[in-house]
Design a protein around this motif. Structure first.
Motif, PDB file in Angstrom:
ATOM      1  N   ASP A 179       0.719  -1.147  -0.034  1.00  0.00           N
ATOM      2  CA  ASP A 179      -0.012   0.065   0.057  1.00  0.00           C
ATOM      3  C   ASP A 179       1.064   1.163  -0.163  1.00  0.00           C
ATOM      4  N   SER A 180       1.980   1.060   0.695  1.00  0.00           N
ATOM      5  CA  SER A 180       2.987   2.355   0.635  1.00  0.00           C
ATOM      6  C   SER A 180       3.402   2.832  -0.616  1.00  0.00           C
ATOM      7  N   GLY A 192       1.923   2.106  -3.579  1.00  0.00           N
ATOM      8  CA  GLY A 192       0.840   2.190  -4.400  1.00  0.00           C
ATOM      9  C   GLY A 192       0.553   1.006  -5.250  1.00  0.00           C
ATOM     10  N   TRP A 193       1.023  -0.169  -4.860  1.00  0.00           N
ATOM     11  CA  TRP A 193       1.119  -1.197  -5.749  1.00  0.00           C
ATOM     12  C   TRP A 193      -0.386  -2.100  -5.477  1.00  0.00           C
ATOM     13  N   SER A 194      -1.170  -2.068  -6.484  1.00  0.00           N
ATOM     14  CA  SER A 194      -2.560  -2.844  -6.099  1.00  0.00           C
ATOM     15  C   SER A 194      -2.735  -3.848  -7.117  1.00  0.00           C
TER      16      SER A 194
END
Length: 227
Positions: free
Chosen positions: A124-125, A127-129
């Motif tokens: 999450d830190s 921004g990988w989703s």
């Protein structure tokens, strides 16, 4: 042609500044055990509870159950503090490599020696989703399997989740010996990368199919090129 590319997280696609090493060493040394650098490198990439258990024993402390669980809780606390002070970042070229592979129709999975509580906040830190509009198709942590590396279970779970059926169409890349061992035991194409603490000579004993400078070079492999 590769249908699924599996990558390790810390040291392979993510630069965590060596903080996992520091946290693992610190939590084991706090039990009174000594930690040799060679032993630390040997157990990096494995499930962290397993690593703590082994390192305590190697360092002269009997790894009783409660002591191991307490050390693991301390590992997570240390790592969270370290990451708060120096957040992990993507390794150079890693994100664009994953995007390139995905653009070729190759599914992307991340595997890790972390459990869910460590892995997902880290992603999450960055921004990988997950999902069609994200960077990743699946993430497999030690929470998802009965045994972490060098067992090949995380790779096979990633195959199950993404629908890959032929191990010959799967690539797995990582920066530790156990990454390569898991790939070899799983029957998939094995790639060692030099963005961790190992040299090409260090990887020789594990016999990877390829040794690359970094995960950024994976799209250049013949097997990942469009037919």
């Amino acid at each position: 042609m590769i249908e699924l590319a599996v990558f390790d997280m810390a040291g392979t696609t993510i630069d965590d500044h060596g903080l996992v090493y520091q946290a693992l060493r610190g939590c084991v040394e706090e039990t009174g055990a000594s930690v040799a650098q060679a032993d630390l490198q040997l157990w990096m990439g494995t499930d962290k509870v397993t690593a703590i258990n082994a390192l305590m024993r190697l360092g002269g402390v009997e790894p009783a159950g409660e002591a191991v669980h307490a050390a693991f809780a301390r590992f997570r606390a240390l790592l969270a503090d370290f990451y708060a002070g120096r957040p992990p970042i993507a390794l150079p070229g890693a994100e664009s490599a994953l995007q390139t592979l995905r653009g070729r129709g190759i599914k992307i999975a991340l595997t890790t020696g972390f459990d869910d509580e460590v892995a997902y906040p880290l992603l999450d830190s960055l921004g990988w989703s997950l999902g069609p509009d994200g960077l990743l198709d699946t993430v497999v942590t030690t929470t998802d399997v009965r045994a972490g590396r060098p067992a090949p279970y995380m790779i096979h779970r990633a195959m199950e989740r993404t629908g890959a059926q032929d191990v010959r169409a799967v690539l797995s890349a990582g920066d530790t010996l156990v990454d390569v061992q898991a790939a070899n035991q799983g029957g998939v194409l094995s790639v060692g990368v030099l963005t961790g603490s190992l040299t090409a000579e260090d990887f020789a004993s594990a016999a990877p199919d390829y040794v690359l400078s970094s995960a950024a070079d994976v799209p250049t492999l013949r097997e990942t090129q469009p037919a």
